[in-house]
Design an enzyme around this catalytic site. Structure first.
Site, PDB file in Angstrom:
ATOM      1  N   ARG A  33       0.829  -1.204   0.000  1.00  0.00           N
ATOM      2  CA  ARG A  33       0.000   0.000   0.000  1.00  0.00           C
ATOM      3  C   ARG A  33       0.863   1.254   0.000  1.00  0.00           C
ATOM      4  NH1 ARG A  33      -4.615  -2.134   4.256  1.00  0.00           N
ATOM      5  NH2 ARG A  33      -5.738  -3.376   2.725  1.00  0.00           N
ATOM      6  N   GLU A  45      -0.453  -9.398  -5.008  1.00  0.00           N
ATOM      7  CA  GLU A  45      -1.744 -10.079  -5.151  1.00  0.00           C
ATOM      8  C   GLU A  45      -1.579 -11.557  -5.468  1.00  0.00           C
ATOM      9  OE1 GLU A  45      -4.509  -9.141  -4.219  1.00  0.00           O
ATOM     10  OE2 GLU A  45      -4.177  -7.008  -3.948  1.00  0.00           O
ATOM     11  N   TYR A 128     -10.301 -12.748  -9.678  1.00  0.00           N
ATOM     12  CA  TYR A 128      -9.922 -11.974  -8.499  1.00  0.00           C
ATOM     13  C   TYR A 128      -8.698 -11.106  -8.768  1.00  0.00           C
ATOM     14  CZ  TYR A 128      -7.646 -10.359  -4.457  1.00  0.00           C
ATOM     15  OH  TYR A 128      -7.012  -9.516  -3.610  1.00  0.00           O
ATOM     16  N   ASP A 146     -12.837 -12.089  -3.335  1.00  0.00           N
ATOM     17  CA  ASP A 146     -12.118 -13.218  -2.730  1.00  0.00           C
ATOM     18  C   ASP A 146     -12.970 -13.785  -1.595  1.00  0.00           C
ATOM     19  OD1 ASP A 146     -12.015 -11.342  -0.760  1.00  0.00           O
ATOM     20  OD2 ASP A 146      -9.844 -11.311  -0.574  1.00  0.00           O
TER      21      ASP A 146
END
Length: 378
Positions: A33, A45, A128, A146
């Site tokens: 982030r 991810e 996803y 998810d």
DNA sequence: AATGCGGGGAT
DNA sequence: ATCCCAGCATT
């Protein structure tokens, strides 16, 4: 459920706004982030598929240190990528990621594509991951559904469909897409997952600290903890295996014999101690059982690999549970037949020196066994 | 639609 | 002991 009455639309706006405001104040400070690099977000991810945040963090740093950009990963030897993934599990994720990154390098000039059709077509990028990367890196209004998101949605909107079924995920994606506030796809998707990870937990959800508890149908009807509905998986099958710990002598003194697994299937291309599957009848005396297993181990390795060993004694037991198989391992110290040693090893066998652990990627179960006998990576 | 594919943390 | 996790590919 799907009637777009004014009441329902208002509830959806309440939900999205409440989540966004809560996320802004409560989001965890996570490494991915702190970046806007689409490649870095993509790596995070993929690692986070079926894997917890705390497990991923050290891997994320090490991986990006070794492969800081698309160029670096595209040109890396696959063995190094596998080694960087060692211990994370689901190793096809690493292979697929590198394959996809190579395509980005060649076809898109190294820029991660921002169109859904392009990005989704890459290896290892499913619904996803596509939604997560596109929304977080480029703010594209795609849902990222998810396990966390399905749990949150099933509770708030009281959806009783079995989340193990394919059509349920499609239904959740449709709902999640409609919930995304204008221009807030990245934050909203992360807010949904963050709530599931930290507040709307599988068991004992912290409803009293939830930003949208007032209109959560699951909570209001006292059924939050029984949602989501999910058919349970069948238990793993048991495989008993006898493992050979083979120490070298002469020029190979101090080394151990290892072999590489096939390029397809379970733990593809990883290194391991030689082993065979065996019968392990219940209720047999330990000594007799070990004798039988040592005999089977010698015969089995000769037959499958043409490697002739002389098992000497039982060393330790180990267990490893995959999602679908439970390995029950018995490790035996063995000597290599001296007549065989002169003949040479099969191509997928190597002598492992304790100092070159960084060259071979092992599944965790074998790392544990190696550590037990005094071989660890530094 | 069902199955294969790792490993570990929380309860 | 059980659940399930920021899932995807293959069949």
């Amino acid at each position: 459920m799907h009637d777009n009455t004014m009441q329902e639309l208002e509830t959806r706006r309440y939900f999205a706004a409440g989540l966004l405001e809560w996320y802004d104040r409560n989001k965890r400070d996570l490494p991915w982030r702190r970046t806007s690099d689409p490649y870095h977000i993509w790596v995070s991810e993929v690692m986070l598929q079926q894997t917890r945040v705390d497990t991923v963090i050290p891997y994320y740093f090490r991986f990006l240190e070794k492969f800081p950009d698309v160029e670096a990963l595209a040109h890396a030897p696959e063995e190094e990528v596998l080694k960087a993934w060692e211990g994370l599990g689901y190793y096809s994720r690493a292979r697929n990621l590198q394959s996809a990154v190579r395509e980005v390098h060649e076809r898109y000039g190294g820029t991660v594509p921002d169109r859904k059709e392009d990005f989704s077509s890459l290896k290892g990028v499913g619904p996803y991951t596509a939604g997560a990367v596109l929304s977080i890196a480029y703010n594209v209004p795609e849902p990222a559904v998810d396990g966390n998101v399905m749990r949150v949605l099933s509770r708030f909107f009281l959806i009783e469909d079995d989340i193990a079924k394919g059509p349920t995920r499609v239904k959740m994606e449709k709902l999640a897409r409609e919930l995304i506030p204008e221009g807030e796809a990245g934050s909203f998707n992360q807010a949904l997952m963050e709530l599931g990870a930290t507040v709307c937990t599988p068991r004992s959800p912290h409803c009293l600290t939830c930003p949208v508890m007032e209109r959560c149908r699951g909570r209001l009807e006292g059924r939050a903890e029984e949602l989501p509905v999910k058919t349970k998986a069948k238990p793993p099958r048991i495989e008993a295996r006898a493992v050979a710990l083979i120490e070298g002598s002469g020029p190979h003194a101090g080394k151990l014999l290892i072999r590489r697994r096939p390029r397809q299937g379970l733990l593809a291309n990883m290194w391991e101690l030689p082993h065979i599957e065996i019968e392990r009848p219940a209720g047999k005396a330990a000594a007799a059982q070990q004798g039988a297993e040592m005999e089977a181990l010698g015969a089995g390795l000769a037959e499958t690999d043409g490697v002739t060993v002389l098992p000497e004694r039982w060393l330790m037991d180990a267990e490893h549970i995959f999602s679908h198989i439970r390995w029950e391992l018995a490790v035996y110290r063995c000597r290599l037949d001296p007549r065989f040693e002169a003949a040479g090893l099969p191509p997928h066998y190597r002598w492992l020196d304790a100092g070159e652990m960084e060259r071979y990627a092992f599944p965790n179960v074998f790392l544990r066994i190696l550590a037990e006998v005094g071989i660890e990576q530094t």
